[in-house]
Design a protein around this motif. Structure first.
Motif, PDB file in Angstrom:
ATOM      1  N   SER A 144       0.858  -1.185   0.000  1.00 50.70           N
ATOM      2  CA  SER A 144       0.000   0.000   0.000  1.00 50.70           C
ATOM      3  C   SER A 144       0.894   1.235   0.000  1.00 50.70           C
ATOM      4  CB  SER A 144      -0.907   0.014   1.235  1.00 50.70           C
ATOM      5  OG  SER A 144      -0.144   0.247   2.402  1.00 50.70           O
ATOM      6  N   HIS A 145       0.309   2.380  -0.288  1.00 52.01           N
ATOM      7  CA  HIS A 145       1.081   3.633  -0.248  1.00 52.01           C
ATOM      8  C   HIS A 145       1.640   3.839   1.158  1.00 52.01           C
ATOM      9  CE1 HIS A 145      -0.780   5.679  -4.021  1.00 52.01           C
ATOM     10  NE2 HIS A 145      -0.723   4.381  -4.168  1.00 52.01           N
ATOM     11  N   ARG A 146       0.858   3.525   2.159  1.00 52.02           N
ATOM     12  CA  ARG A 146       1.301   3.683   3.556  1.00 52.02           C
ATOM     13  C   ARG A 146       2.487   2.769   3.868  1.00 52.02           C
ATOM     14  NH1 ARG A 146      -3.273   3.754   7.448  1.00 52.02           N
ATOM     15  NH2 ARG A 146      -3.065   5.971   7.083  1.00 52.02           N
ATOM     16  N   GLU A 147       2.383   1.498   3.453  1.00 49.82           N
ATOM     17  CA  GLU A 147       3.471   0.555   3.708  1.00 49.82           C
ATOM     18  C   GLU A 147       4.744   0.983   2.978  1.00 49.82           C
ATOM     19  OE1 GLU A 147       0.919  -3.590   4.207  1.00 49.82           O
ATOM     20  OE2 GLU A 147       1.315  -2.799   2.196  1.00 49.82           O
ATOM     21  N   ALA A 148       4.595   1.395   1.729  1.00 51.67           N
ATOM     22  CA  ALA A 148       5.761   1.835   0.952  1.00 51.67           C
ATOM     23  C   ALA A 148       6.379   3.080   1.573  1.00 51.67           C
ATOM     24  CB  ALA A 148       5.373   2.100  -0.499  1.00 51.67           C
ATOM     25  N   SER A 149       5.548   3.990   2.058  1.00 48.74           N
ATOM     26  CA  SER A 149       6.090   5.210   2.666  1.00 48.74           C
ATOM     27  C   SER A 149       6.885   4.876   3.917  1.00 48.74           C
ATOM     28  CB  SER A 149       4.977   6.219   2.966  1.00 48.74           C
ATOM     29  OG  SER A 149       4.152   5.779   4.023  1.00 48.74           O
TER      30      SER A 149
END
Length: 179
Positions: A144-149
């Motif tokens: 997810s964008h959150r995990e990647a961030s």
């Protein structure tokens, strides 16, 4: 044995625990490496570097993040190191094998797609720091964008912005390549 106990045992020098941990994650490491470079031989080199680095640094895993997150950071760093070493050797040329057979239709089709994938990866890589990692984590690995961030140490909005920029850049690449 749970993954956490395998990690602890491997960090303590248990070779069998390390081997089991590596067996559990080897395909993930290779898949990420392949998506990084789009070449099986190079992906094997990156994977080997990552396995060696994992053996040397498993004791540094503290459990602050998921093991897979820590492992992806390790693989990203190995891929970047490998890429730097390849750039130093760019001047070297490879000679064709004169005895090689002409490719079959399926090989030619696969080669065409590999060339396109390499062009995409080169375009994304040329966009600057963090773009390739973002693409591989979100689009390649399904983070997810959150995990990647969290993995990349940037804001979630930065991940979203990078993906937007890549889509714009790649849409123009598709037009140039006739797609």
């Amino acid at each position: 044995m749970t993954e956490n106990s395998l990690i602890a045992a491997a960090a303590g020098g248990d070779e069998q625990a390390f081997e089991r941990l590596l067996d559990a994650h080897y395909e993930r490491i290779y898949r990420f490496a392949y998506r990084w470079c789009a070449n099986a031989t190079d992906a094997e080199d990156i994977t080997q570097l990552a396995c060696i680095k994992l053996a040397r640094t498993i004791g540094q895993f503290r459990g602050d993040a998921a093991f897979t997150t820590w492992l992806f950071r390790l693989v990203v760093n190995c891929a970047k190191d490998w890429q730097k070493s390849q750039r130093r050797h760019q001047g070297e040329t490879l000679t064709d094998n004169p005895g090689a057979c002409a490719p079959t239709v399926s090989e030619a089709y696969a080669e065409q797609h590999t060339v396109y994938l390499i062009e995409i990866l080169n375009t994304v890589d040329a966009m600057g720091h963090g773009f390739k990692e973002t693409a591989l984590l979100v689009l390649g690995e399904g983070f997810s964008h959150r995990e990647a961030s969290a993995l990349l140490g940037v804001k979630e909005s930065t991940v979203s912005w990078r993906l937007h920029q890549m889509r714009q850049q790649l849409s123009s690449l598709g037009e140039e390549m006739g797609g």
